[in-house]
Design a protein around this motif. Sequence first.
Motif, short mmCIF file in Angstrom:
data_model
loop_
_atom_site.label_atom_id
_atom_site.label_comp_id
_atom_site.label_asym_id
_atom_site.label_seq_id
_atom_site.Cartn_x
_atom_site.Cartn_y
_atom_site.Cartn_z
N ASP A 224 -47.26 -97.10 -11.02
CA ASP A 224 -47.63 -96.09 -12.02
C ASP A 224 -47.87 -96.77 -13.36
O ASP A 224 -48.86 -96.48 -14.06
N ARG A 229 -52.20 -93.84 -11.14
CA ARG A 229 -52.75 -92.49 -11.24
C ARG A 229 -54.26 -92.50 -11.49
O ARG A 229 -54.95 -91.52 -11.19
N SER A 235 -54.29 -93.75 -5.52
CA SER A 235 -53.39 -92.65 -5.90
C SER A 235 -53.25 -91.61 -4.80
O SER A 235 -52.31 -90.80 -4.83
#
Length: 300
Positions: A224, A229, A235
């Motif tokens: 992360d 993301r 992701s």
Amino acid sequence: MVAATPPVIAVVGPTGSGKSELAVSLALALDGEVVNADAMQFYRGMDIGTAKITEAERRGVPHHLLDILDVTEEASVSDFQQRARAVIADIHARGKRAILAGGSGLYVRAALDLLDFPGTDPAIRRRLEAEEQAAGLTPLRARLERVDPVSAGRLGDARRVIRALEVFELTGRPFSSFMPERKYFQPAVQLGLQVDREQLRERLAARVHSMVQQGLLAEVQRLDAAGLRHGKTASRALGYTQFLSVLDGQADEAQAVEETIAATRKFARRQLTWFRADPRISWLDWQDPLLSPKAAALCG
């Protein structure tokens, strides 16, 4: 007289069925090298959650196309096709056997089959992505239904719907028309691992619990920080999506475990459906004590 190039060997089947182990055994028996065809194992640092084969488990066998992307980069089937074919050609040129291993069905077909990929247009894609952000997926899916009902019925997520519409705008042809016939690009042997579905269900659940014990949450936390993301492919990986929710306080670890188990089992069913549709695959019992020699005997 130049010796004929031996067929590419592909070990396929659902997640958790033992593809990596069989590929290593075949490589040791046939003087081979393994080429990864699991899209999520392209990513550096995504080790625990993808059950990436460890250095010890590789038993000295060279492995290719592992750890080739950062988590922020998008995986591309067409890019994989070029890389995989180049690696396979190099392995064969050195007198070794190339053994493709992985459960990402389209990637396996891209390496093995006559499959041409339409180009891309970043401007078209950005416009379609903006439309999806503004109005949701429903209008785009309706548009795809009008121009390419086959793809509309087969593609679920926004990324694939947008890609299908991009291809139609770019080429005037339905995205579904680019799917290949089952014709090999070069000689190949596909070996599928036939599983007991109930035993696989239990194995997958145990594997997810083991991943958590090995530190999956900490791995997701590290990735992360590295931009997970923002990666369109990484992701969405099984386990990573669910454990990002834990980091966000939207779920606890127990919920993430159960959701990951359910998603993994569903994925395994889809893989079985995909590979079962290919009549060229020779199926072998995943628990046969003579699995490795039987598989080697089929490899020509």
